[in-house]
Scaffold this active site. Structure first.
Site, short mmCIF file in Angstrom:
data_model
loop_
_atom_site.label_atom_id
_atom_site.label_comp_id
_atom_site.label_asym_id
_atom_site.label_seq_id
_atom_site.Cartn_x
_atom_site.Cartn_y
_atom_site.Cartn_z
N ALA A 88 50.24 36.37 37.37
CA ALA A 88 50.71 35.75 38.40
C ALA A 88 51.65 34.61 37.87
O ALA A 88 51.47 34.01 36.71
CB ALA A 88 49.62 35.11 39.28
N GLY B 108 47.07 38.78 36.66
CA GLY B 108 47.42 39.76 37.65
C GLY B 108 48.31 40.76 37.37
O GLY B 108 48.18 41.78 38.13
N GLU C 116 45.38 43.07 36.66
CA GLU C 116 44.67 43.49 38.03
C GLU C 116 45.75 44.45 38.72
O GLU C 116 45.09 45.47 39.34
CB GLU C 116 44.35 42.28 38.85
CG GLU C 116 43.25 41.03 38.21
CD GLU C 116 43.53 39.83 38.53
OE1 GLU C 116 44.61 39.21 38.49
OE2 GLU C 116 42.56 39.28 38.99
N GLU D 225 42.88 34.07 32.65
CA GLU D 225 42.88 32.86 33.34
C GLU D 225 42.24 31.79 33.15
O GLU D 225 42.61 30.81 33.25
CB GLU D 225 42.43 33.65 34.64
CG GLU D 225 43.34 34.29 35.51
CD GLU D 225 43.28 35.67 35.17
OE1 GLU D 225 42.89 36.23 34.08
OE2 GLU D 225 44.02 36.66 35.69
#
Ligand code: DAK
Length: 254
Positions: free
Chosen positions: A62, A107, A110, A130
């Site tokens: 992200a 992300g 993911e 993260e």
């Protein structure tokens, strides 16, 4: 076609490229919006390949710059939207392959895990870093990583945030195999899938996805209902008739 995400139809395969290489394809709201729009209509594609643009990354996570000043409500909204896009990818009726050509972090990891299959380039690097940023995985990482590699291995990876290279990713069961030319091999795999009866392939995916976490007895009931449904298709008649006539089946997707 969006600024950062583009799609190309290659025969029966839809190739999606997240192309924001200056930020290693990091997922900001615009990238997620554009990806969501493409995933909303995959047309007649029988399989999908997702890759990152540029040489270095699949998706490096992200977008940290767009998250740094978020308050709690904005973070919740961002996670909800991002999870929705990742869920949409996972729930697509056709098989999806992540061609991980470099960093797949946070992300990005993911997103790859929401695909049915993950192929890794020799330079692929996976991880959920993260905790190094003071947050937890927000697009499903704590859940899908457990399912992909098992609870203890997933705990070690999310607690440490360490990177996993391609060979280890295969050993863990996170990636299927290491490839010299990951995009070409992903497209070849997608074409191999696309040559099969498309309704049967979709129903295989339904049977696997819908029954995830179900008791075996309930899952087997669902499987036999989907099996029976195949007998309502032209493709079942064609596939079996072609076998008996010793010819190649011509599947219509009907
Ligand atoms: N976001 C924004 N920009 C990024 C980025 C990222 N995730 N990753 C890389 N970039 C940018 C860099 O800032 C740099 O930009 P410029 O300085 O050139 O403008 C450019 O991409 C090239 O990166 P580097 O110069 O750092 O390249 P290196 O080869 O030196 O290093 C790297 C590559 C992948 C090791 C490094 O860039 C890196 O560590 N990137 C961050 C990886 C990471 O931490 N990813 C996880 C992001 S956090 C949630 C919702 C979602 C999430 C969590 C919670 N909720 C709301 C609950 C998800 C979180 C994440 O994914």
């Amino acid at each position: 076609m969006g600024e950062f995400v583009r799609s190309e139809v290659r025969g029966a395969v839809l190739l999606i490229t997240i192309d924001r290489p200056k930020a290693l394809n990091a997922l900001n709201r615009q990238v997620l919006d554009e990806l969501a729009a493409i995933l909303a209509d995959v047309g007649d594609a029988r399989a999908l390949v997702l890759r990152g643009g540029g040489e270095k990354a699949f998706v490096a996570g992200a977008d940290i710059a767009s998250m740094v000043e978020m308050d709690t409500m904005q973070a919740h909204a961002f996670a909800a939207f991002g999870q929705g896009v990742v869920d949409r990818l996972e729930a697509l009726p056709i098989p999806t392959i992540a061609a991980v050509n470099g960093f797949a972090l946070g992300g990005g990891c993911e997103l790859a895990m929401a695909c049915d299959l993950i192929l890794a380039s020799r330079t692929a690097v996976f991880g959920q870093p993260e905790v190094k940023l003071g947050v937890i995985p927000g697009f499903g990482g704590t859940q899908r990583l457990v399912r992909a590699v098992g609870s203890q291995r997933a705990r070690e990876l999310v607690f440490t945030g360490r990177n996993v290279k391609a060979e280890e990713a295969v050993q863990l069961g996170l990636a299927l195999r290491v490839c010299d030319d990951v995009v070409a091999e992903a497209i070849a795999l997608a074409e191999q899938i696309a040559a099969n009866g498309p309704i049967a392939v979709r129903l295989c995916k339904r049977a696997i996805l819908d029954n995830d976490g179900q008791a075996l007895s309930a899952a087997l009931v669902s499987e036999r209902q989907l099996f029976a449904l195949c007998f309502a298709t032209v493709d079942q008649k064609e596939g079996m008739a072609a076998f008996l006539a010793r010819r190649k089946a011509e599947f219509l997707g009907a």
